[in-house]
Enzyme design. Structure first.
Site, mmCIF file in Angstrom:
data_model
loop_
_atom_site.group_PDB
_atom_site.id
_atom_site.type_symbol
_atom_site.label_atom_id
_atom_site.label_comp_id
_atom_site.label_asym_id
_atom_site.label_seq_id
_atom_site.Cartn_x
_atom_site.Cartn_y
_atom_site.Cartn_z
ATOM 1 N N ASP A 458 57.322 15.347 60.587
ATOM 2 C CA ASP A 458 56.966 15.493 61.995
ATOM 3 C C ASP A 458 56.572 14.154 62.616
ATOM 4 O O ASP A 458 55.986 13.290 61.958
ATOM 5 C CB ASP A 458 55.793 16.471 62.101
ATOM 6 C CG ASP A 458 55.342 16.685 63.530
ATOM 7 O OD1 ASP A 458 56.143 17.201 64.328
ATOM 8 O OD2 ASP A 458 54.191 16.322 63.849
ATOM 9 N N GLU A 511 61.936 13.942 62.487
ATOM 10 C CA GLU A 511 61.838 14.203 63.915
ATOM 11 C C GLU A 511 61.484 12.864 64.561
ATOM 12 O O GLU A 511 60.317 12.472 64.619
ATOM 13 C CB GLU A 511 60.761 15.239 64.235
ATOM 14 C CG GLU A 511 60.746 15.614 65.707
ATOM 15 C CD GLU A 511 59.360 15.919 66.262
ATOM 16 O OE1 GLU A 511 59.285 16.464 67.364
ATOM 17 O OE2 GLU A 511 58.361 15.592 65.602
#
Length: 785
Positions: A458, A511
């Site tokens: 993330d 990401e």
């Protein structure tokens, strides 16, 4: 020499371990330093009472930093002294089991201080392992083995590797782990707190009193250790830490805890022994050999807390998800499930992205064995499982990692480096060796212990840039004056190299929302080493385009075509993720302009565009049936919508898109290579039509035609690579999907008349807001819908 683990498990006799007058144990080995039984320090007969008083004072004040030098069994002149601090006992006895002779009667200890310090003195040492029995008044009695009679277990090599940032299985060294010693069950607790004067294990069994179980220091390593025999699994515990400089006292959960109590509690839990027997050997063997770059990957992104809920609002457990989510995913043809973070987190509303348990699955949904059951079931059914993992930041909750020993230990002290302005969270100090050991071990833990197939990392952009979401003056440059976070770059490269080397076939997915180069290129070429990267540019351009009224789309045609200019610079995933259906962004259905028919047709067209565009695919739960409202993590999805034809039709389309994508090599085999894609016509902005070819490695191809206006285009002419019959294998306007069935009766014939740079051409009936997929008849493998 015995391996260290075997050495620690051997039973010990106290007379063999206590030093003799020549400074060696009776077995002839050098006596370890500063230990109570194995390596006790010599306490001379002439030791001053004032010295003992100083140690007792330190014990009572919670400043005793060498408890093994004072508590436990020691020589005292020609005899022995046993000291036990038990403030909640009214009386204490020394208890021994029967040996070759009958067991001696319990011998009372003398209370020498009203605070609860007891002593026993004798001419001979009691046989080890001895027990202590306490009278607790109305609470009865309790027996336990003296924790200050056990040797240190942690190996010095592990401590060295930990301090070097190279201990990548640190869960075997740090945290609370079952570690039998001398044939006795128990848990070894160990924690890194280099700026502590004293660290104690506190829990229910010692009334959360930090004076009772202070830990042994491993010196400059900053690691503290204590073995507690007889402690059961399922006990709540924390660490109580006294800062060396300020004297301030903190209590924290265990950074390496394998289990936590269910929120709103936040104590760590001594782990239950795992009983799950893995049955996924065939899956792991196949994964290790698979050529994943050429295999289809259609990911169903799931928030475990809101996919479904029980009528009373309770979460589905991991085992219930195995029984309900897995069949659903199989029916719709996805290849992988990606879970939003399942690591323990205190706040439901964070969706798991503010983790405190980097080694603990969330207890909201069950136990570690329950999660293993879910993943095992997925693997046996042929479904891969991806964990959303958050190494970039952690919450500032005072019970967790923040200012762990009274200093900025896991984070930077300067808020310009250590505080994330958007989320109010702490940023990991990636340049600190012990933090790297912590994070690398966390990644390894989930792949090793739980068999996850990939980590989606993330917020990578927030890790890479020192000025991420910061104004001038709010950040500090690196040593070269730049804005790149050099420590994070090194960490990410090390992470990816570790995963690819140690876990064959496991993937890492970034990401990453910027144009940072070579995110998914090997480290040895200068890349970050990720397997794939989310294509956030495609997502934003595409959703922005679809939100436009079709009459204006001709002026924004480039938003659909621009992506092909950089499509093969990375191994991309095309995400329609949770972030795009929350916080006022609305659901995919509500983003679409027009009346109800046009909005549903728009969702079908968007999902078809994603399926046919080169790259791997990801779609958040609810997208597959055109969920009406935006996602609310406190409610389950509106499953009742599937009683309506329009929603059920979108779901049927997704099922067929996934099937076609998996079965047709031209649609996935060259997702990451330019030869797998060719424009037929990318310039028809006036009609808002796109046509292109997808190819397999052996030359087989598929034709894709997309109409982004609500205007039917009968007999629309397009160039094709070859003459002959093509099968219409998918039409998003089919009545099966809620459309009007404007199409081509299953077949279209192409003639040898060049068009648009192709050697042949055909005329197709192109549906409004519709997508067509056609295969040359010889390679068609679908049912011709």
């Amino acid at each position: 020499m015995l391996p260290s683990k075997m050495k620690h498990d051997l039973p010990m006799q106290v007379n063999d371990l206590l030093p003799s007058p020549d400074g060696r144990t009776r077995s002839g080995t050098p006596a370890p330093v500063a230990d109570a039984v194995s390596g006790a320090v010599r306490v001379g007969a002439d030791r001053a009472q004032t010295s003992l008083s100083l140690e007792l004072s330190a014990l009572l004040q919670g400043t005793l930093d060498a408890p093994f030098a004072y508590l436990g069994l020691h020589r005292d002149g020609d005899g022995y002294v046993l000291r036990v601090f038990e403030p909640y006992a009214s009386a204490l006895w020394l208890v021994q089991d029967a040996g070759e002779t009958a067991a001696p009667a319990p011998r009372p200890l003398t209370r020498i201080h009203a605070s609860g310090l007891f002593e026993w003195r004798g001419a001979e040492a009691p046989a080890w392992p001895y027990r202590l029995r306490a009278s607790l008044g109305e609470h009865g009695t309790r027996e336990w083995h003296d924790p200050y009679s056990f040797a240190a277990q942690i190996d010095e090599v592990d401590l060295y590797l930990f301090n070097e940032g190279r201990l990548t299985q640190a869960w075997n060294t740090l945290g609370c782990r079952p570690a039998p010693a001398g044939g006795l069950p128990g848990f070894r607790f160990s924690v890194w707190a280099p700026n502590a004067q004293r660290v104690s294990v506190v829990g229910e069994w010692n009334e959360w009193d930090g004076r009772v179980h202070p830990m042994r220091s491993h010196g400059s390593s900053g690691v503290w250790e204590l073995f507690l025999p007889d402690l059961p699994a399922g006990a709540l515990y924390r660490y109580e830490i006294r800062n060396r400089d300020t004297g301030a006292v903190f209590t924290h959960s265990d950074p390496y805890a394998r289990a936590y109590e269910v929120r709103p509690g936040n104590a760590s839990v001594t782990p239950h022994p795992g009983t799950h027997a893995w049955q996924d050997g065939a899956w792991l063997a196949q994964r290790a050999q698979a050529a994943w770059l050429e295999q289809p990957m259609s990911i169903y992104e799931v928030h475990a807390g809101s996919w479904r809920r029980h009528p009373d609002g309770r979460f589905y457990s991991y085992r219930e998800l195995a029984d309900s989510l897995l069949p659903y995913v199989l029916d719709l043809g996805y290849t992988h499930i990606e879970f939003l973070p399942l690591t323990e987190h205190p706040l439901d509303e964070s969706w798991g992205y503010q983790s405190v348990g980097y080694f603990a699955p969330s207890s909201r949904f069950g136990s570690a064995d329950d999660l293993k059951h879910l993943i095992d079931r997925c693997h046996q059914a042929g479904i891969g499982v991806i964990l959303d993992w958050v190494p970039g930041h952690f919450p500032a909750d005072p019970f967790a990692l923040a200012r762990f020993d009274g200093t900025a230990l896991y984070e930077h002290d300067d808020p310009r480096l250590g505080l994330h302005p958007d989320w109010g969270t702490c940023v990991f100090n990636f340049e600190r060796n012990e933090v790297r050991s912590f994070l690398l071990s966390s990644a390894s833990w989930w792949l090793d212990e739980f068999h996850f197939d990939a980590l989606r990392v993330d917020a990578v952009a927030s890790m890479l840039y020192l000025d991420y979401s910061r104004e001038p003056g709010q950040w500090l440059p690196n040593r070269f004056g730049g804005r790149e976070n050099l420590g994070a770059i090194d960490f990410l490269r090390e992470l990816n190299a570790l995963v690819h080397a140690r876990f064959p076939g496991a993937l890492t997915i970034a990401e990453e929302s910027t144009s940072w180069p070579m995110v998914s290129r090997p480290t040895w070429l200068g890349g970050l080493g990720f397997s794939m990267k989310w294509n956030m540019g495609w997502m934003h351009d595409t959703l922005s385009y679809f939100a436009l009224d079709p009459v204006h789309r001709r002026y924004h045609h480039h938003q659909l075509t621009f992506g092909q200019l950089y499509a093969y610079t990375e191994n991309f995933v095309l995400p329609l993720s949770h972030d795009e259906v929350v916080h006022g962004k609305r659901s995919l259905l509500d983003r679409m302009p027009g009346d109800a028919w046009q909005r549903f047709a728009g969702v079908r067209l968007l999902l078809a565009l994603q399926a046919f565009t080169p790259a791997r695919k990801l779609s958040f739960m609810g997208n597959e049936f055109a969920h009406g409202r935006e996602w609310n993590s406190q409610q389950e999805l509106d499953w009742g919508l599937l009683a309506l034809d329009a929603h059920r039709g979108v779901q049927s389309l997704v099922r067929d898109l996934n099937r076609l994508y998996r079965e047709e090599p031209a649609l996935h085999q060259l997702d990451f290579e330019a030869p797998g894609f060719e424009w037929i016509d990318c310039n028809d902005a006036e009609q808002s039509v796109l046509t292109f070819i997808r190819r397999a490695r052996d030359g087989r191809h598929a034709l894709i035609v997309l109409n982004f206006t609500p205007v039917p285009r009968p007999q629309h002419r397009l160039g094709v690579p070859q003459a002959g019959r093509y099968r219409e294998v998918l039409n998003s306007d089919s009545m099966l999907y809620g459309g009007a069935n404007f199409g081509n009766d299953g077949f279209v014939d192409a003639c040898a008349e060049p068009w648009s740079g192709q050697p042949a051409s055909m005329r197709v009936n192109l549906p409004p807001l519709g997508a067509l997929a056609l295969l040359p008849e010889a390679t068609g493998s679908s049912d011709g819908r």
